[in-house]
Scaffold this motif. Structure first.
Motif, mmCIF file in Angstrom:
data_model
loop_
_atom_site.group_PDB
_atom_site.id
_atom_site.type_symbol
_atom_site.label_atom_id
_atom_site.label_comp_id
_atom_site.label_asym_id
_atom_site.label_seq_id
_atom_site.Cartn_x
_atom_site.Cartn_y
_atom_site.Cartn_z
ATOM 1 N N GLN A 293 0.810 -1.224 0.000
ATOM 2 C CA GLN A 293 0.000 0.000 0.000
ATOM 3 C C GLN A 293 0.845 1.277 0.000
ATOM 4 O OE1 GLN A 293 -3.569 -0.068 2.353
ATOM 5 N NE2 GLN A 293 -3.412 2.119 2.822
ATOM 6 N N GLU A 294 1.951 1.274 0.723
ATOM 7 C CA GLU A 294 2.805 2.469 0.755
ATOM 8 C C GLU A 294 3.300 2.828 -0.646
ATOM 9 O OE1 GLU A 294 7.107 3.972 2.591
ATOM 10 O OE2 GLU A 294 6.257 2.055 3.235
ATOM 11 N N ASN A 295 3.749 1.823 -1.394
ATOM 12 C CA ASN A 295 4.234 2.068 -2.751
ATOM 13 C C ASN A 295 3.101 2.293 -3.741
ATOM 14 O OD1 ASN A 295 7.230 1.961 -2.689
ATOM 15 N ND2 ASN A 295 6.869 -0.063 -1.805
ATOM 16 N N LYS A 296 1.921 1.723 -3.458
ATOM 17 C CA LYS A 296 0.747 2.041 -4.282
ATOM 18 C C LYS A 296 0.458 3.538 -4.235
ATOM 19 C CE LYS A 296 -1.897 -2.286 -4.184
ATOM 20 N NZ LYS A 296 -3.161 -2.945 -3.795
ATOM 21 N N ASP A 297 0.548 4.117 -3.038
ATOM 22 C CA ASP A 297 0.283 5.549 -2.887
ATOM 23 C C ASP A 297 1.290 6.387 -3.678
ATOM 24 O OD1 ASP A 297 -1.961 5.227 -1.268
ATOM 25 O OD2 ASP A 297 -0.771 5.139 0.571
ATOM 26 N N ILE A 298 2.538 5.930 -3.723
ATOM 27 C CA ILE A 298 3.562 6.640 -4.509
ATOM 28 C C ILE A 298 3.208 6.561 -5.992
ATOM 29 C CG2 ILE A 298 5.987 6.627 -5.233
ATOM 30 C CD1 ILE A 298 6.692 5.566 -2.423
ATOM 31 N N ILE A 299 2.826 5.365 -6.451
ATOM 32 C CA ILE A 299 2.458 5.179 -7.862
ATOM 33 C C ILE A 299 1.266 6.049 -8.229
ATOM 34 C CG2 ILE A 299 1.502 3.503 -9.513
ATOM 35 C CD1 ILE A 299 3.218 1.359 -8.084
ATOM 36 N N ILE A 300 0.228 6.043 -7.381
ATOM 37 C CA ILE A 300 -0.979 6.834 -7.646
ATOM 38 C C ILE A 300 -0.651 8.326 -7.708
ATOM 39 C CG2 ILE A 300 -3.227 7.524 -6.694
ATOM 40 C CD1 ILE A 300 -3.345 4.582 -5.546
ATOM 41 N N LYS A 301 0.189 8.791 -6.791
ATOM 42 C CA LYS A 301 0.603 10.200 -6.777
ATOM 43 C C LYS A 301 1.286 10.587 -8.083
ATOM 44 C CE LYS A 301 3.838 13.295 -4.386
ATOM 45 N NZ LYS A 301 4.901 13.359 -3.351
ATOM 46 N N GLU A 302 2.192 9.726 -8.573
ATOM 47 C CA GLU A 302 2.925 10.012 -9.816
ATOM 48 C C GLU A 302 2.010 9.917 -11.033
ATOM 49 O OE1 GLU A 302 5.923 11.293 -9.908
ATOM 50 O OE2 GLU A 302 5.870 11.197 -7.713
ATOM 51 N N ILE A 303 1.045 9.000 -10.999
ATOM 52 C CA ILE A 303 0.086 8.882 -12.100
ATOM 53 C C ILE A 303 -0.748 10.157 -12.220
ATOM 54 C CG2 ILE A 303 -2.102 7.747 -12.738
ATOM 55 C CD1 ILE A 303 -0.813 5.082 -11.956
ATOM 56 N N ILE A 304 -1.239 10.648 -11.091
ATOM 57 C CA ILE A 304 -2.046 11.876 -11.093
ATOM 58 C C ILE A 304 -1.216 13.063 -11.591
ATOM 59 C CG2 ILE A 304 -3.228 13.544 -9.602
ATOM 60 C CD1 ILE A 304 -4.138 11.121 -7.888
ATOM 61 N N LYS A 305 0.026 13.130 -11.149
ATOM 62 C CA LYS A 305 0.911 14.224 -11.577
ATOM 63 C C LYS A 305 1.166 14.171 -13.084
ATOM 64 C CE LYS A 305 4.425 14.831 -8.839
ATOM 65 N NZ LYS A 305 5.776 14.643 -8.249
ATOM 66 N N GLU A 306 1.320 12.958 -13.615
ATOM 67 C CA GLU A 306 1.649 12.776 -15.036
ATOM 68 C C GLU A 306 0.477 13.118 -15.945
ATOM 69 O OE1 GLU A 306 4.625 12.008 -17.803
ATOM 70 O OE2 GLU A 306 4.764 12.041 -15.606
ATOM 71 N N SER A 307 -0.755 13.028 -15.415
ATOM 72 C CA SER A 307 -1.944 13.243 -16.252
ATOM 73 C C SER A 307 -2.081 14.678 -16.741
ATOM 74 C CB SER A 307 -3.212 12.845 -15.478
ATOM 75 O OG SER A 307 -3.407 13.708 -14.368
ATOM 76 N N THR A 308 -1.336 15.616 -16.164
ATOM 77 C CA THR A 308 -1.410 17.015 -16.618
ATOM 78 C C THR A 308 -0.706 17.204 -17.966
ATOM 79 O OG1 THR A 308 0.615 17.566 -15.393
ATOM 80 C CG2 THR A 308 -1.490 17.872 -14.255
#
Length: 337
Positions: A293-308
């Motif tokens: 879960q800790e690394n899932k949160d990192i992945i999700i954060k980077e995915i959201i950032k990349e969508s811009t």
């Protein structure tokens, strides 16, 4: 079988010039040798083994009735027959192994058939300026209808999450978009132009794909990234590795016989390389698979950032990931029914 899994990745990563010529030549030789082997095995199973048993029976009969063969001589004969039968057993085992390779052989034949029938367009794909449109697409595989007049949009510079029941064909959608398969009816539009009119390799060069079967074979992370895109900069890769807590492997050689990574480490590494390539379309097939879960949160954060700045397409069964993206303003859920 591992080679066939990687064939898809060679196509996606447009590494044809490096691998495809040798792959085609070597597998063609291997395929023909196996065809010859199965012919020999079939002759052995159908004729030789029963024939030897019949001959042995005849010899036993005549040795007793006609020749009155000494028992010692008979034992010598049985000993040699035993040696022959062991060789026959080995041949039968090879035949059984061949049967286990048959699915891969059939897949090879299908790949060869697709290569021969493949038609590439002339237009060079430069940039995605509009949403990607799937218009009334139908797709059959081996006479089975997978989709029937399916329509939806993949929104540009959004996080597009493809949601459907298990086995519905979410990965097939990705394969159709990548040009690995062709729609039976309907069309896929890039910038309002049919995808078939584009040079598919020019389109794939604009895409980064994260798949679970992308392996790292006896190379450094940086060399692997350079293989995909020669313009990759080391500092950009180092930056991504640091964000995904993988800084410790950047100088190490990866592969089955070198540094062994856990499933979660491999997945984070695939994502960090994909983000380093800075392509405008990113496709994630189960991006949070085998990740805590800790690394899932990192992945999700980077995915959201990349969508811009990129168009993201995600195929996932992970409810945690779906719930995290549900309230994000840039998320677009595509529900296939």
């Amino acid at each position: 079988s591992e080679t066939f899994k990687l064939f898809k990745n060679i196509q996606i990563l447009t590494l044809h010039s490096s691998f495809l010529f040798n792959f085609k030549n070597e597998t063609y030789k291997w395929y023909n040798n196996f065809k010859k082997l199965v012919l020999i095995k079939s002759i052995n199973t159908l004729y030789i083994e029963p024939g030897i048993i019949i001959i042995f029976g005849i010899i036993l009969f005549f040795s007793k009735v006609v020749f009155v063969l000494e028992i010692s001589s008979l034992f010598v004969f049985i000993f040699f027959f035993k040696r022959i039968s062991d060789s026959i057993k080995n041949l039968i085992n090879i035949r059984n192994n061949y049967k286990s390779y048959l699915p891969s052989l059939k897949q090879y034949e299908e790949i060869q058939k697709n290569l021969k029938s493949f038609k590439n367009g002339d237009l060079k794909f430069v940039k995605l300026n509009q949403d990607i449109k799937f218009e009334k697409i139908s797709f059959k595989y081996k006479q089975k209808l997978i989709f029937n007049e399916l329509s939806f949009k993949i929104k540009r510079n959004k996080i597009n999450i493809i949601v459907a029941p298990s086995g519905y064909g979410k990965t097939t959608i990705i394969n159709l978009l990548l040009g690995l398969m062709k729609v039976t009816k309907g069309k896929i539009l890039l910038n309002d132009v049919n995808i078939n009119n584009y040079n598919i390799f020019s389109f794939r060069k604009k895409i980064s794909v994260v798949t679970q079967d992308l392996s790292f074979s006896n190379t450094s992370v940086y060399s692997f990234a350079k293989l995909i895109n020669p313009l990759v900069k080391r500092k950009d890769l180092d930056h991504q590795l640091k964000k995904f807590k993988l800084n410790y492997i950047k100088q190490k050689k990866l592969g089955r016989h070198t540094v062994k990574l856990s499933g979660g480490e491999q997945q984070r590494l695939r994502i960090s390389i994909a983000l380093t390539l800075k392509n405008e379309i990113l496709i994630f097939d189960e991006p949070t698979s085998s990740v805590d879960q800790e690394n899932k949160d990192i992945i999700i954060k980077e995915i959201i950032k990349e969508s811009t700045k990129s168009t993201l397409i995600i195929v996932t069964h992970d409810n945690y990931l779906k719930n995290k993206l549900k309230n994000n303003v840039d998320s677009n859920f595509i529900r296939l029914k």
